[in-house]
Design an enzyme around this catalytic site. Structure first.
Site, PDB file in Angstrom:
ATOM      1  N   GLU A  57      20.720  -5.655 -22.241  1.00  0.00           N
ATOM      2  CA  GLU A  57      21.125  -6.958 -22.781  1.00  0.00           C
ATOM      3  C   GLU A  57      20.040  -7.543 -23.677  1.00  0.00           C
ATOM      4  OE1 GLU A  57      23.387  -9.701 -20.528  1.00  0.00           O
ATOM      5  OE2 GLU A  57      24.094  -8.187 -19.116  1.00  0.00           O
TER       6      GLU A  57
ATOM      7  N   GLY B  86       0.829  -1.208   0.000  1.00  0.00           N
ATOM      8  CA  GLY B  86       0.000   0.000   0.000  1.00  0.00           C
ATOM      9  C   GLY B  86       0.860   1.254   0.000  1.00  0.00           C
ATOM     10  N   GLY B  87       0.453   2.240   0.774  1.00  0.00           N
ATOM     11  CA  GLY B  87       1.181   3.510   0.807  1.00  0.00           C
ATOM     12  C   GLY B  87       2.621   3.369   1.248  1.00  0.00           C
TER      13      GLY B  87
END
Length: 383
Positions: free
Chosen positions: A363, A339-340
């Site tokens: 690559e 979440g946050g």
């Protein structure tokens, strides 16, 4: 196929895990913010033999097979992909290529230092105007008696400011396209070679990524590796094995995302219970776990093919394509679990996502891998 690791492989994996947990994981936030890994890590990697895996002991290597190399690369990627990149390039792209293509003199000159960590190598292929189109390099190497004079520039070179030697690709003949490219081993203290470190990267911030400038750089003719005009073949063979290394590092990123998501989900409480009890969170974690296993098995297959002397180029592209995209998905899902808090660099999800994103680019981009696979399946020539 027996997927059980041997005692030696299990021991190498545990050694790499312990090293990562002790020497890398405690510093990843600091290194990421400073945009610099502690260079002392190189000799520590060398001391444990990680920079000499698959290289014969007669040249200072530690031997071992390619699956052991993948196991180490995965563990380093789980800790910090910036450190994984040191090994993937200095060993995977440079030392392994010297071991395969180099003369005895070149092997004895460079391999003992590269495998011990006394020296670092970088791979000088990409140019400011030439990325995926590696056959159309503009850097020139002109013969002048017993020397070559090199002019040009290279871009996005991993280990660029740390390296003691550049495996450099330049156009040395007037033959068109890839046929005119040759490979050279160029010491970085050669007059006329200068370097500028690139800062402000989205991910792999701790990695020493640089731009190289070559102005009338003179090297002896003996610095050429492989016959003249075979440089493109040298580069492509190096990158084919390098894609296995990148894939293994991506497995490490995905595993780190899985570990972090599970730990957080079983500790974080919402609605009176840990979020691990919520089915949609379980779904995110399950998707990560499936991607980890699938990417790992694709990567191990490449190592097995190499060790058995079987063709592996298409399988390496499949592993690199899937694992790099899977690492992005895994890190993104882990961020969603956090979440946050996933948006703050004190937590691992954000860095994992930033580091994973470049894996689909270097690559050989995901699109290039699809071309390689598609051409192999249909028999359509690249040229």
């Amino acid at each position: 196929m027996n997927l059980e690791l041997s005692e030696e492989q299990t021991a190498v994996r545990q050694l790499a895990k312990d090293f990562t947990d002790r020497e890398i994981s405690p510093h990843i936030v600091e290194w990421d913010r400073a945009e610099s890994v502690d260079r002392a890590i190189v000799k520590k990697l060398g001391a444990l033999g990680f920079l000499g895996l698959t290289i014969p002991e007669e040249y200072g290597g530690s031997g071992g097979d390619h699956l052991a190399y993948c196991l180490v690369t995965e563990e380093l990627g789980r800790g910090d992909s910036s450190v994984r990149g040191i090994v993937s390039v200095s060993l995977g792209l440079v030392a392994k290529t010297i071991a395969h293509w180099g003369t005895e003199e070149q092997k004895h000159q460079w391999l003992p230092g590269l495998t011990s960590g006394e020296l670092v190598g970088c791979f000088g292929l990409t140019e400011p105007g030439t990325g995926s189109d590696a056959g159309n390099l503009t850097t020139r190497a002109v013969r002048d008696g017993d020397e070559y004079v090199i002019n040009g520039s290279k871009m996005f070179i991993t280990n660029g400011t740390w390296a003691d030697v550049v495996l450099l690709f330049a156009r040395s003949t007037d033959a068109p396209g890839r046929k005119g490219v040759s490979a050279f081993l160029v010491p970085t203290d050669t007059p006329g070679l200068t370097r500028r470190e690139i800062h402000g990267k989205l991910g792999l911030r701790g990695q020493a990524t640089a731009e190289l400038f070559l102005e009338d750089v003179r090297v002896p003719a003996s610095a050429m590796m492989a016959p003249e005009g075979k440089g493109f073949s040298v580069a492509m063979s190096a990158l084919a094995k390098g894609r296995m290394s990148v894939a293994a590092g991506c497995v490490g990123i995905a595993q780190a995302a899985l570990d972090a998501a599970v730990k957080y989900a079983t500790e974080r409480e919402q609605f009176g219970k840990t979020i691990a009890h919520h089915q949609l969170v379980q779904e995110l974690i399950t998707d990560i776990a499936v991607d980890v296993d699938a990417a790992r098995l694709l990567t191990w297959r490449v190592a097995d093919l190499i060790d058995r002397g079987q063709p592996f180029v298409t399988e390496a592209s499949k592993a690199k394509l899937f694992a790099s995209e899977a690492a992005v998905r895994a890190a993104n899902n882990a961020l969603q679990v956090f979440g946050g808090y996933g948006y703050i660099d004190e937590y691992p999800a954000g860095k994992l996502l930033r580091d994973a994103r470049v894996m689909t680019l270097y690559e050989g981009t995901s699109q290039i891998q699809k071309l390689v696979i598609g051409r192999a399946l249909t028999g359509v020539s690249a040229f």
